[in-house]
Scaffold this active site. Structure first.
Site, PDB file in Angstrom:
ATOM      1  CE  LYS A  16      -2.478  -1.413   3.725  1.00 34.77           C
ATOM      2  NZ  LYS A  16      -1.879  -2.601   4.056  1.00 34.77           N
ATOM      3  NE  ARG A  90      -4.618  -1.668   9.579  1.00 29.85           N
ATOM      4  CZ  ARG A  90      -3.741  -1.068   9.262  1.00 29.85           C
ATOM      5  NH1 ARG A  90      -3.641   0.303   9.156  1.00 29.85           N
ATOM      6  NH2 ARG A  90      -2.361  -1.445   9.011  1.00 29.85           N
ATOM      7  NE  ARG A 129       6.720  -2.669   6.693  1.00 31.88           N
ATOM      8  CZ  ARG A 129       5.457  -2.773   6.572  1.00 31.88           C
ATOM      9  NH1 ARG A 129       4.717  -2.507   5.516  1.00 31.88           N
ATOM     10  NH2 ARG A 129       4.639  -2.665   7.786  1.00 31.88           N
ATOM     11  NE  ARG A 162       5.640  -0.477  10.595  1.00 28.46           N
ATOM     12  CZ  ARG A 162       4.571  -0.346   9.893  1.00 28.46           C
ATOM     13  NH1 ARG A 162       4.656   0.284   8.845  1.00 28.46           N
ATOM     14  NH2 ARG A 162       3.519  -1.006  10.279  1.00 28.46           N
ATOM     15  NE  ARG A 173       1.381  -5.051  11.474  1.00 25.26           N
ATOM     16  CZ  ARG A 173       2.366  -4.558  10.565  1.00 25.26           C
ATOM     17  NH1 ARG A 173       3.734  -5.386  10.754  1.00 25.26           N
ATOM     18  NH2 ARG A 173       2.188  -3.879   9.472  1.00 25.26           N
TER      19      ARG A 173
HETATM   20  P1  AMP Z   1       0.109   0.640   8.930  1.00 29.52           P
HETATM   21  O1  AMP Z   1       1.367   1.445   8.692  1.00 29.52           O
HETATM   22  O2  AMP Z   1      -0.783   0.980   8.290  1.00 29.52           O
HETATM   23  O3  AMP Z   1       0.393  -0.986   8.917  1.00 29.52           O
HETATM   24  O4  AMP Z   1      -0.323   0.931  10.411  1.00 29.52           O
HETATM   25  C1  AMP Z   1       0.674   0.274  11.609  1.00 29.52           C
HETATM   26  C2  AMP Z   1      -0.155   0.254  12.660  1.00 29.52           C
HETATM   27  O5  AMP Z   1      -0.725   1.357  13.275  1.00 29.52           O
HETATM   28  C3  AMP Z   1      -1.265  -0.772  12.817  1.00 29.52           C
HETATM   29  O6  AMP Z   1      -0.891  -2.103  13.145  1.00 29.52           O
HETATM   30  C4  AMP Z   1      -2.337  -0.427  13.839  1.00 29.52           C
HETATM   31  O7  AMP Z   1      -1.675  -0.726  15.180  1.00 29.52           O
HETATM   32  C5  AMP Z   1      -2.475   1.347  13.646  1.00 29.52           C
HETATM   33  N1  AMP Z   1      -3.266   1.692  12.587  1.00 29.52           N
HETATM   34  C6  AMP Z   1      -3.117   2.177  11.635  1.00 29.52           C
HETATM   35  N2  AMP Z   1      -3.917   2.460  10.900  1.00 29.52           N
HETATM   36  C7  AMP Z   1      -5.139   1.925  11.597  1.00 29.52           C
HETATM   37  C8  AMP Z   1      -6.603   2.000  11.410  1.00 29.52           C
HETATM   38  N3  AMP Z   1      -6.937   2.548  10.365  1.00 29.52           N
HETATM   39  N4  AMP Z   1      -7.189   1.438  12.471  1.00 29.52           N
HETATM   40  C9  AMP Z   1      -6.515   1.008  13.595  1.00 29.52           C
HETATM   41  N5  AMP Z   1      -5.316   0.927  13.745  1.00 29.52           N
HETATM   42  C10 AMP Z   1      -4.489   1.524  12.916  1.00 29.52           C
END
Ligand code: AMP
Length: 220
Positions: A16, A90, A129, A162, A173
């Site tokens: 993404k 999400r 990553r 991360r 996740r």
């Molecule tokens: P990402 O970088 O999109 O993988 O997001 C990293 C982390 O941020 C996720 O594993 C969640 O803990 C939190 N997060 C990001 N976007 C959302 C969302 N739309 N709803 C809930 N948690 C989120």
């Protein structure tokens, strides 16, 4: 000026963030990554960051009301006409909230790009990553000669892994994705908004070109 509302949907590691770069160049969209926004809040030590960190480190979702709040604030604040959502919505509650706020700010119905990637590929990508702390650029030890602690080739910021890309958090996740986010695939399919695009099986450039073509074909 033509308006865009694009959602990138797919499991963690689907690409993404990577394809968001191509879509920014191609359609001039504002990239709204809730993950990047939350990581910035954590780094800045704000109250929001403090609340979000425990969920993020565990690979759990940050509560809907918190995430919906930051997206609402961003959209109502800058009133963008071309947006790309990455990592949001999400959950079904987030999807409904987005529809409401999109209406409020006059954004069109979203084109939802669903990036299809197998579990094995997701695990391989996430465990290699790396990300830049400063500019959020994404790299992978499979393709890039970088490791945690290296300098970002783009901005010289610090490259790190991360916390939620460690094996234990990755497994969690993926489970969270299956239970809470995957239902959005049917939600958007039933509304005729879903466009399925391969997220593996080619170079990043080829896959990104497929995403751009899919957005065009969907009417952007
Ligand atoms: P990402 O970088 O999109 O993988 O997001 C990293 C982390 O941020 C996720 O594993 C969640 O803990 C939190 N997060 C990001 N976007 C959302 C969302 N739309 N709803 C809930 N948690 C989120």
């Amino acid at each position: 000026m033509e308006k865009y509302n694009i959602i990138l949907l797919g499991p963690p590691g689907a690409g993404k963030g990577t394809h968001a770069e191509a879509l920014k160049r191609e359609f001039g969209v504002e990239h709204i990554s809730t993950g990047d926004m939350l990581r910035a809040a954590v780094a800045a030590g704000t109250e929001l960051g403090r609340q979000a960190k425990q969920y993020m480190d565990a690979g759990a979702l940050v509560p809907d009301e918190v995430v919906i709040g930051i997206v609402r604030e961003r959209l109502l604040g800058s009133q963008p006409e071309r947006v790309l959502f990455d990592g949001f919505p999400r959950t079904p509650a987030q999807a409904e909230a987005l529809e409401q706020v999109a209406d409020e700010v006059g954004l069109p119905r979203a084109i939802v790009i669903y990036l299809q990637v197998s579990d094995e590929e997701v695990i391989a990508r996430l465990s290699g990553r790396l990300q830049c702390r400063r500019c959020a650029a994404i790299y992978n030890t499979r393709y890039d000669q970088l490791e945690a602690g290296s300098q970002c080739p783009a901005c010289k910021g610090e490259i790190y892994q991360r916390d939620d890309d460690r094996p234990e958090a990755i497994r969690h996740r993926l489970q969270v994705y299956r239970e809470q986010t995957a239902p959005l695939i049917d939600y958007y399919r039933q509304r005729g908004q879903l466009v399925e695009v391969p997220g593996e099986g080619g170079s990043i450039e080829q896959l990104a070109a497929g995403v751009v073509a899919a957005v065009r074909a969907a009417g952007a």
